[in-house]
Scaffold this motif. Structure first.
Motif, PDB file in Angstrom:
ATOM      1  N   ALA A   1      45.817  39.432  36.657  1.00  0.00           N
ATOM      2  CA  ALA A   1      44.545  39.823  36.038  1.00  0.00           C
ATOM      3  C   ALA A   1      44.186  41.267  36.351  1.00  0.00           C
ATOM      4  CB  ALA A   1      43.434  38.892  36.508  1.00  0.00           C
ATOM      5  N   ALA A   2      44.701  41.766  37.490  1.00  0.00           N
ATOM      6  CA  ALA A   2      44.399  43.141  37.897  1.00  0.00           C
ATOM      7  C   ALA A   2      45.413  44.144  37.356  1.00  0.00           C
ATOM      8  CB  ALA A   2      44.352  43.231  39.418  1.00  0.00           C
ATOM      9  N   GLY A   3      46.342  43.687  36.531  1.00  0.00           N
ATOM     10  CA  GLY A   3      47.283  44.603  35.906  1.00  0.00           C
ATOM     11  C   GLY A   3      48.624  44.722  36.595  1.00  0.00           C
TER      12      GLY A   3
ATOM     13  N   HIS B   1      49.244  49.303  51.299  1.00  0.00           N
ATOM     14  CA  HIS B   1      48.180  48.310  51.100  1.00  0.00           C
ATOM     15  C   HIS B   1      46.944  48.931  50.472  1.00  0.00           C
ATOM     16  CE1 HIS B   1      45.710  44.796  51.758  1.00  0.00           C
ATOM     17  NE2 HIS B   1      44.819  45.535  52.394  1.00  0.00           N
ATOM     18  N   ALA B   2      46.447  48.284  49.414  1.00  0.00           N
ATOM     19  CA  ALA B   2      45.175  48.662  48.798  1.00  0.00           C
ATOM     20  C   ALA B   2      44.087  47.715  49.274  1.00  0.00           C
ATOM     21  CB  ALA B   2      45.282  48.608  47.278  1.00  0.00           C
ATOM     22  N   ALA B   3      42.884  48.243  49.393  1.00  0.00           N
ATOM     23  CA  ALA B   3      41.766  47.403  49.857  1.00  0.00           C
ATOM     24  C   ALA B   3      41.479  46.278  48.875  1.00  0.00           C
ATOM     25  CB  ALA B   3      40.523  48.266  50.053  1.00  0.00           C
ATOM     26  N   ASN B   4      41.724  46.539  47.608  1.00  0.00           N
ATOM     27  CA  ASN B   4      41.474  45.552  46.567  1.00  0.00           C
ATOM     28  C   ASN B   4      42.640  45.598  45.588  1.00  0.00           C
ATOM     29  OD1 ASN B   4      40.413  44.613  43.833  1.00  0.00           O
ATOM     30  ND2 ASN B   4      38.654  44.132  45.127  1.00  0.00           N
ATOM     31  N   VAL B   5      43.044  44.446  45.082  1.00  0.00           N
ATOM     32  CA  VAL B   5      44.206  44.410  44.197  1.00  0.00           C
ATOM     33  C   VAL B   5      44.005  45.268  42.953  1.00  0.00           C
ATOM     34  CG1 VAL B   5      43.486  42.337  42.933  1.00  0.00           C
ATOM     35  CG2 VAL B   5      45.920  42.862  43.156  1.00  0.00           C
ATOM     36  N   ALA B   6      42.762  45.442  42.518  1.00  0.00           N
ATOM     37  CA  ALA B   6      42.493  46.273  41.344  1.00  0.00           C
ATOM     38  C   ALA B   6      42.761  47.751  41.614  1.00  0.00           C
ATOM     39  CB  ALA B   6      41.045  46.077  40.898  1.00  0.00           C
ATOM     40  N   ASP B   7      42.799  48.127  42.905  1.00  0.00           N
ATOM     41  CA  ASP B   7      43.011  49.535  43.246  1.00  0.00           C
ATOM     42  C   ASP B   7      44.414  50.015  42.907  1.00  0.00           C
ATOM     43  OD1 ASP B   7      40.985  49.434  46.294  1.00  0.00           O
ATOM     44  OD2 ASP B   7      40.451  49.615  44.174  1.00  0.00           O
ATOM     45  N   TYR B   8      45.386  49.109  42.839  1.00  0.00           N
ATOM     46  CA  TYR B   8      46.745  49.531  42.509  1.00  0.00           C
ATOM     47  C   TYR B   8      46.780  50.179  41.121  1.00  0.00           C
ATOM     48  CZ  TYR B   8      48.364  46.750  46.498  1.00  0.00           C
ATOM     49  OH  TYR B   8      48.575  46.245  47.753  1.00  0.00           O
ATOM     50  N   ARG B   9      46.169  49.512  40.178  1.00  0.00           N
ATOM     51  CA  ARG B   9      46.172  50.044  38.817  1.00  0.00           C
ATOM     52  C   ARG B   9      45.325  51.309  38.716  1.00  0.00           C
ATOM     53  NH1 ARG B   9      44.059  46.894  33.336  1.00  0.00           N
ATOM     54  NH2 ARG B   9      44.869  48.390  31.842  1.00  0.00           N
ATOM     55  N   ALA B  10      44.144  51.280  39.324  1.00  0.00           N
ATOM     56  CA  ALA B  10      43.255  52.445  39.250  1.00  0.00           C
ATOM     57  C   ALA B  10      43.913  53.668  39.875  1.00  0.00           C
ATOM     58  CB  ALA B  10      41.936  52.130  39.953  1.00  0.00           C
ATOM     59  N   CYS B  11      44.609  53.464  40.969  1.00  0.00           N
ATOM     60  CA  CYS B  11      45.280  54.581  41.638  1.00  0.00           C
ATOM     61  C   CYS B  11      46.367  55.169  40.747  1.00  0.00           C
ATOM     62  CB  CYS B  11      45.862  54.110  42.967  1.00  0.00           C
ATOM     63  SG  CYS B  11      46.725  55.416  43.874  1.00  0.00           S
ATOM     64  N   TYR B  12      47.181  54.313  40.163  1.00  0.00           N
ATOM     65  CA  TYR B  12      48.253  54.817  39.302  1.00  0.00           C
ATOM     66  C   TYR B  12      47.695  55.567  38.101  1.00  0.00           C
ATOM     67  CZ  TYR B  12      52.125  55.091  36.056  1.00  0.00           C
ATOM     68  OH  TYR B  12      53.064  55.554  35.180  1.00  0.00           O
ATOM     69  N   GLN B  13      46.634  55.044  37.514  1.00  0.00           N
ATOM     70  CA  GLN B  13      46.033  55.727  36.369  1.00  0.00           C
ATOM     71  C   GLN B  13      45.551  57.118  36.757  1.00  0.00           C
ATOM     72  OE1 GLN B  13      43.097  52.781  35.266  1.00  0.00           O
ATOM     73  NE2 GLN B  13      44.382  51.961  33.625  1.00  0.00           N
ATOM     74  N   SER B  14      44.995  57.239  37.956  1.00  0.00           N
ATOM     75  CA  SER B  14      44.532  58.535  38.436  1.00  0.00           C
ATOM     76  C   SER B  14      45.706  59.495  38.635  1.00  0.00           C
ATOM     77  CB  SER B  14      43.765  58.357  39.749  1.00  0.00           C
ATOM     78  OG  SER B  14      43.419  59.609  40.300  1.00  0.00           O
ATOM     79  N   LEU B  15      46.781  58.999  39.238  1.00  0.00           N
ATOM     80  CA  LEU B  15      47.961  59.831  39.468  1.00  0.00           C
ATOM     81  C   LEU B  15      48.596  60.244  38.141  1.00  0.00           C
ATOM     82  CD1 LEU B  15      49.605  57.893  42.441  1.00  0.00           C
ATOM     83  CD2 LEU B  15      48.106  59.888  42.554  1.00  0.00           C
ATOM     84  N   TYR B  16      48.657  59.316  37.206  1.00  0.00           N
ATOM     85  CA  TYR B  16      49.250  59.601  35.891  1.00  0.00           C
ATOM     86  C   TYR B  16      48.440  60.676  35.168  1.00  0.00           C
ATOM     87  CZ  TYR B  16      51.226  58.806  31.232  1.00  0.00           C
ATOM     88  OH  TYR B  16      51.841  58.968  30.016  1.00  0.00           O
ATOM     89  N   ALA B  17      47.126  60.545  35.223  1.00  0.00           N
ATOM     90  CA  ALA B  17      46.274  61.533  34.551  1.00  0.00           C
ATOM     91  C   ALA B  17      46.482  62.920  35.146  1.00  0.00           C
ATOM     92  CB  ALA B  17      44.810  61.115  34.658  1.00  0.00           C
ATOM     93  N   ALA B  18      46.598  62.985  36.471  1.00  0.00           N
ATOM     94  CA  ALA B  18      46.815  64.281  37.112  1.00  0.00           C
ATOM     95  C   ALA B  18      48.171  64.868  36.746  1.00  0.00           C
ATOM     96  CB  ALA B  18      46.701  64.126  38.624  1.00  0.00           C
TER      97      ALA B  18
END
Length: 689
Positions: free
Chosen positions: A53-55, A288-305
């Motif tokens: 569900a978190a991607g 380790h991410a604090a929340n499973v949703a952070d994995y996707r959010a982090c990658y999206q941020s890195l990809y955008a940069a």
């Protein structure tokens, strides 16, 4: 004859997106699938459903806890097989692929052990574990090459590793899987008084060892295990099959989560390198991410940069380059304005439609999307009329004046100011189309040119496809504005949007320190260190730049100024992923011992003139005393230029001198007072407006 991995100095040539199949379709690399590492006994139906569900698309299962340090199995085979079946069922039901399995490792679980009997015992242990792995049905089975070595064992241990891999690879292939070997910590050879680092500790050794192994054994790269992992990515090329994603220093098992602000990895360089080698595996976290949703959010941020797309960077590119049009594009206008602009907009739309039908080259597309002098003038007239009847336009103009965005135009009356800014921004949009679609030569072609060759067949089609989508909803100024932004993104020229806002991120600590600064104690407000970009793409910080930093550190320690500003963008060589200011701050804080809170980065300047101009902007915007001089610390060659020919360059490029009362303080130091005209937005250079 098996394929060999070539290795050479100057390896890191990062040309963005070249020949990528994803690029030929949409202009950007296809985002990678996401995954993370998890122990086999930790895989549960609930956890897998939440991950999906978190991607999350896939997982790597760690086989720790199966044997002890002496290779004794901790449970009967059936117990482990049952755990494997449960893990497989949970993943399958959630729609998550078991991408890889991480085999056990340790001092006595080492494929390279020098004693033959011990080495064979390790192979036998792995052979037994592969029975459990078969239940999981992974695509990849990952092994460590060695544990830490005793001194002077490396040749023997490499030979032993090759024998173990040759024994295990057929068993891995029988399962329909791919065997991969992971790089290990380095780069220093020695670790303590008697030990050496594991095998594959450097790029060179990884290349050497991989060339000793069968060609159907591939590479796994742990991004935490090596400083500048992008270099290893490029060295492995198509032999790279999977990743362990974590941040770190390359010297310790840090395994920092990439978006938590720790670690030293250059994620822009890493993602661009993955794209260059056409990596198709997942972005698989071993952190380790604090929340499973952070994995996707982090990658999206890195990809955008890395690739300059999405909601993160496009608005910043627009706002910095075209602050008026950025606001006007979203402004609610009157019916009278819309009626008056209707015929102009229709003519512009027809121009684009005809280009989509008839153009066959980049020059044709650039001409079609450009704003003609008549259109610029007539649209400017329409905005001036709208100013008198629309308070929203007045608010926009007042805001630009208050922020001194176009400081050099502030003496104009409001309507003249509006017209002047409109014409300036329209002209600069046309300049982007000329340089980054048509291929016109910019003022500094070595660093600012279009990234596509004249014979490139893909780029014109990409422009055509974008204009085709645009033609259905043409609006002025939104269409030329968004097209200019898109063109910059396609060229990888998102430098202006990086590191914003300038008061956050790497600049957060020194910005907060401003509040505690007692300025009366210091002779200078800032020590400015202009960057020096290396021409070797494998070099992150030019030795000359390091020497400039050393000189600045000495003056800082003497108490001449409370802060150092390191200034320089992503400049040399062409399309480099390395930022001069970031690398200099890393050197000052990591090697020279300067506190992080004492070093500002100015990460956008591309020339000596803009080193000074952009530092002045920080002075005025951060409320640093502008009645104190700035101390410029550099080398003798640049100092000579600053006091001589830079005057001519500044007047040509900027139209003013960004400094006053410049004083010579020796062969490598100069002081000056800032000029407020530096606040003027100038998108004639859209990479640093």
């Amino acid at each position: 004859m098996k394929p060999m991995i070539p290795f050479r100095n100057g390896l890191l040539i990062l040309l963005l997106f070249i020949c990528s199949p994803a690029f030929t379709q949409a202009g950007f690399p296809k985002p990678l699938r996401l995954g993370f590492n998890i122990g086999m006994d930790k895989v549960t139906p609930e956890g897998m459903k939440a991950a999906k569900a978190a991607g999350i698309d896939c997982i790597e299962i760690g086989m720790g806890g199966i044997v002890d340090t002496a290779r004794n199995f901790l449970k009967p085979d059936e117990a482990f097989l049952e755990t494997a079946r449960k893990a497989k069922k949970a993943a399958d039901e959630a729609g998550i692929q078991i991408w890889s399995v991480h085999m056990p490792f340790g001092k006595n679980i080492d494929l390279s052990l020098g004693t033959e009997a011990e080495r064979r015992a390790v192979v036998d242990m792995h052979t037994r574990i592969l029975k459990y792995v078969a239940v999981l049905d992974p695509h990849i089975i990952l092994f460590h090459p060695s544990w830490y070595l005793n001194r002077n064992e490396r040749p023997l241990r490499k030979k032993q590793l090759v024998q173990s891999v040759q024994a295990l690879n057929p068993l891995v292939k029988q399962q329909g899987a791919i065997m991969v070997i992971e790089n290990m910590l380095g780069p220093e050879l020695e670790h303590g008084p008697v030990r050496e680092r594991p095998l594959l500790r450097t790029v060179e050794e990884a290349v050497e060892v991989m060339n000793l192994l069968p060609p159907d054994v591939y590479s796994a790269i742990d991004l935490n295990h090596i400083k500048y992992p992008e270099k290893l990515i490029l060295a492995m090329g198509s032999r790279l099959k999977t990743l362990h994603v974590a941040d770190g220093t390359g010297r310790e098992e840090n395994h920092y989560f990439p978006c938590n602000g720790k670690g030293e990895n250059n994620w822009v360089a890493i993602l661009q390198a993955l794209d260059q080698v056409h990596y198709e595996g997942p972005f698989l976290y071993e952190s380790h991410a604090a929340n499973v949703a952070d994995y996707r959010a982090c990658y999206q941020s890195l990809y955008a940069a890395a690739f300059g797309t999405g909601a993160t960077l496009a608005p910043t590119l627009e706002q910095k380059n075209f602050p008026l049009m950025h606001q006007l594009a979203a402004l609610q206008t009157t019916t009278a304005f819309q009626t008056g602009l209707q015929s102009l907009t229709q003519d512009y739309a027809t121009q684009i439609e005809q280009a989509v039908k008839n153009c066959t080259d980049r020059a044709c597309y650039a001409t079609a999307i450009s704003l003609s002098p008549e259109l610029i003038q007539q649209t400017g007239n329409a905005w001036v009329k709208e100013y008198s009847r629309n308070t929203r336009v007045k608010t926009v103009v007042a805001g630009l004046r208050k922020n001194e965005t176009y400081y050099r135009f502030n003496q104009l009356k409001d309507t003249a100011y509006l017209r002047k800014v409109w014409e300036t921004e329209a002209g600069n949009i046309n300049r982007i189309f000329g340089v980054y679609i048509k291929g016109d030569v910019p003022r500094y072609p070595k660093i600012d040119s279009i990234r596509f060759g004249r014979k490139d067949k893909v780029y014109p089609n990409t422009i055509k496809a974008y204009l085709e989508q645009t033609a259905a909803g043409v609006a002025i100024p939104a269409t030329p504005l968004r097209t200019a932004t898109r063109v910059l993104e396609l060229n990888g020229r998102y430098e202006a949007a990086r590191f914003e806002p300038m008061t956050a991120g790497i600049n957060s600590a020194p910005f907060q320190q401003l509040k505690q600064t007692k300025w009366s104690k210091y002779t200078y407000s800032l020590i400015l260190v202009p960057g020096l970009g290396p021409e070797d793409p494998a070099v992150t910080l030019d030795p000359g730049g390091a020497r400039r930093c050393e000189a600045a550190a000495e003056l800082y320690k003497k108490g001449l100024a409370p802060f150092i500003v390191v200034s320089g963008g992503n400049v040399h060589p062409f399309l480099t992923p390395y930022n001069e200011a970031v690398e200099m701050k890393r050197y000052l804080t990591g090697t020279m011992g300067i506190p992080e809170s004492a070093v500002f980065i100015e990460p956008h300047a591309r020339h000596t003139t803009t080193n000074i101009r952009n530092t002045n902007r920080m002075i005025y915007r951060f409320k640093i005393p502008y009645n104190k001089p700035v101390l410029v610390v550099t080398d003798a060659s640049q100092t000579t230029y600053i006091r001589g020919n830079m005057t001519k360059t500044a007047l040509r490029d900027l139209g003013y001198l960004p400094y006053s009362n410049m004083q010579s303080l020796g062969t490598e130091q100069t002081s000056y007072f800032p000029n407020k005209e530096s606040l003027q937005t100038d998108a004639t250079d859209p990479l640093d407006p």
